[in-house]
Design an enzyme around this catalytic site. Structure first.
Site, PDB file in Angstrom:
ATOM      1  CG  ASN A 119     -33.056  94.378   2.441  1.00 43.83           C
ATOM      2  OD1 ASN A 119     -33.525  93.957   3.508  1.00 43.83           O
ATOM      3  ND2 ASN A 119     -32.595  93.562   1.515  1.00 43.83           N
ATOM      4  CE  LYS A 120     -28.273  92.450   6.733  1.00 44.52           C
ATOM      5  NZ  LYS A 120     -27.695  93.182   7.907  1.00 44.52           N
TER       6      LYS A 120
ATOM      7  CD  GLN B 153     -27.278  88.335   7.662  1.00 46.13           C
ATOM      8  OE1 GLN B 153     -26.295  88.310   6.935  1.00 46.13           O
ATOM      9  NE2 GLN B 153     -27.554  89.362   8.443  1.00 46.13           N
TER      10      GLN B 153
ATOM     11  CG  ASP C 140     -34.246  95.567   7.764  1.00 48.27           C
ATOM     12  OD1 ASP C 140     -33.727  95.085   6.746  1.00 48.27           O
ATOM     13  OD2 ASP C 140     -34.358  94.940   8.835  1.00 48.27           O
TER      14      ASP C 140
ATOM     15  NE  ARG D 205     -31.042  87.705  10.021  1.00 48.18           N
ATOM     16  CZ  ARG D 205     -32.004  87.154   9.243  1.00 48.18           C
ATOM     17  NH1 ARG D 205     -32.563  85.983   9.544  1.00 48.18           N
ATOM     18  NH2 ARG D 205     -32.432  87.771   8.168  1.00 48.18           N
ATOM     19  N   GLY D 206     -34.115  89.771  11.270  1.00 51.77           N
ATOM     20  CA  GLY D 206     -35.137  89.870  10.225  1.00 51.77           C
ATOM     21  C   GLY D 206     -36.248  90.758  10.763  1.00 51.77           C
ATOM     22  CB  ALA D 207     -37.863  93.772   9.346  1.00 50.97           C
TER      23      ALA D 207
END
Ligand code: MRU
Length: 364
Positions: A247-248, A196, A237, A43-45
């Site tokens: 974003n998150k 996260q 993202d 995960r994570g762009a």
């Protein structure tokens, strides 16, 4: 995220079980890779971009070589669609798979050979991964220069070694500031629903020896009102042309609170996350995830059975709530429409010579 050339597989650290269990999984097909991206094993762009590139290699390796080059390229486009659908908000995924398609089409046209295309795709995916590390280090230095010598930072989600190929974007800024000798302390918000911050960022920072406190998400506003936070940093993202940032989930809330309390708010992104084709944040698709992420914590039920749940994975922070967007080409300030386009252009100029050399080497 790395490629094991001995058995031609993509190896991923399974982030679902961190920090309790350290387990690696191997992807042997594009379907395995798409599944790993969707389940957030990776995960994570930037990390899912790199995984997507290797997923394209897996697709190319699996192709039946008795079929022709046109069928091979068509199959590669289908593989790209499968991978891109795994997570829709982060543009880095489709950016990476698109880059692989461009290389495949270039080498196919010049050589007419499936074998040559497959070799080129593997080299390109490795180049993309290596570049990510270099980009994060450049970005980190630009961002760290924005901090005073002693600084209290609020960080959201996870944007570090685990969210990229290595080092990180917003956490990269924090690592760079520490390397420059700045006295830094990080308030790590837990980042519900998937934690996260608590599971990944706290774990990373502790291993890197950076002082931190873990806080519940709802503590951030209280700390801001007490003057305990000097800067807010997070990743993204997708950044639209006008500087709106997806974003998150929760990023919007901390930015509005940050602005109210006159605390600078910095998004940290590689230029690959800037999507000039998307005019503003209203056009960004926000991924919705399953209800168990909210009703359970690490498999333990915390809400009534059958409760209706709404679980968007991301939100959009309008550009007016950002102080700056830090990229590997420098710090972009408002008006973002101009500064983001300039950063993209600078990256294009810087990378184009290297890209031309690389493409030529695939034909030798
Ligand atoms: O759902 P996730 O964990 O993939 O979300 C990650 C984020 O929102 C990060 O802030 C973003 O991808 C940038 S990572 C350098």
């Amino acid at each position: 995220v790395y490629w094991d050339s001995l058995d031609s597989s993509l190896v991923l650290l399974d982030q679902r079980h961190l920090p309790v269990k350290i387990e690696y999984i191997r992807c042997k097909s594009p379907a395995d890779t798409a599944d790993a991206i969707h389940k957030m094993i990776v995960r994570g762009a930037p990390a899912i971009g790199a995984a997507g590139a290797f997923g394209m290699v897996l697709g190319a390796l699996k192709f039946n070589r008795n079929l022709n080059l046109d069928q091979f390229l068509m199959d590669l486009h289908n593989t790209k669609d499968t991978l891109d659908r795994a997570r829709p908000t982060a543009v880095n995924l489709s950016w990476a798979t698109n880059r692989m398609i461009q290389v495949a089409e270039f080498v196919a046209k010049a050589t007419n050979s499936i074998d040559r295309v497959v070799d080129a795709l593997l080299l390109e995916s490795q180049a993309l991964s290596d570049e990510d590390v270099d980009i994060n280090k450049r970005l980190g230095k630009f961002g760290a220069e924005l901090f005073p010598d002693t600084v209290e930072v609020l960080h959201h989600c996870n944007t570090g070694h685990l969210a990229t190929v290595k080092y990180g974007t917003a956490l990269g800024i924090i690592y760079s500031a520490a390397e420059m000798g700045k006295k830094i302390h990080v308030w790590v918000d837990e980042t519900r629903p998937r934690l996260q911050g608590a599971r990944l960022t706290a774990w990373e920072l502790m291993q890197c020896g950076i002082p931190l406190h873990l806080i519940a998400d709802s503590v951030a506003g209280h700390l801001m009102s007490k003057g305990k936070i000097d800067a807010i940093v997070f990743g993204a993202d997708r950044v639209s042309r006008n500087g709106d940032v997806a974003n998150k989930i929760g990023t919007y809330s901390i930015c509005v609170l940050g602005k109210e309390n006159s605390i600078p708010r910095y998004a940290a992104v590689p230029t690959s996350t800037i999507d000039l084709d998307t005019p503003n944040g209203d056009q960004i698709v926000i991924e919705e995830r399953n209800s168990e992420e909210v009703t359970e914590i690490q498999g333990q039920r915390v809400a009534p059975e059958n409760v209706p749940v709404y679980n968007p994975a991301f939100d959009v922070t309008p550009a007016r709530y950002l102080t700056a967007i830090v990229t590997e080409e420098g710090v972009c300030y408002p008006p973002f429409e101009k500064s983001l386009a300039e950063a993209k252009q600078k990256a294009e100029v810087r990378m184009s010579e290297l890209r031309a050399k690389r493409l030529n080497s695939y034909l030798k």
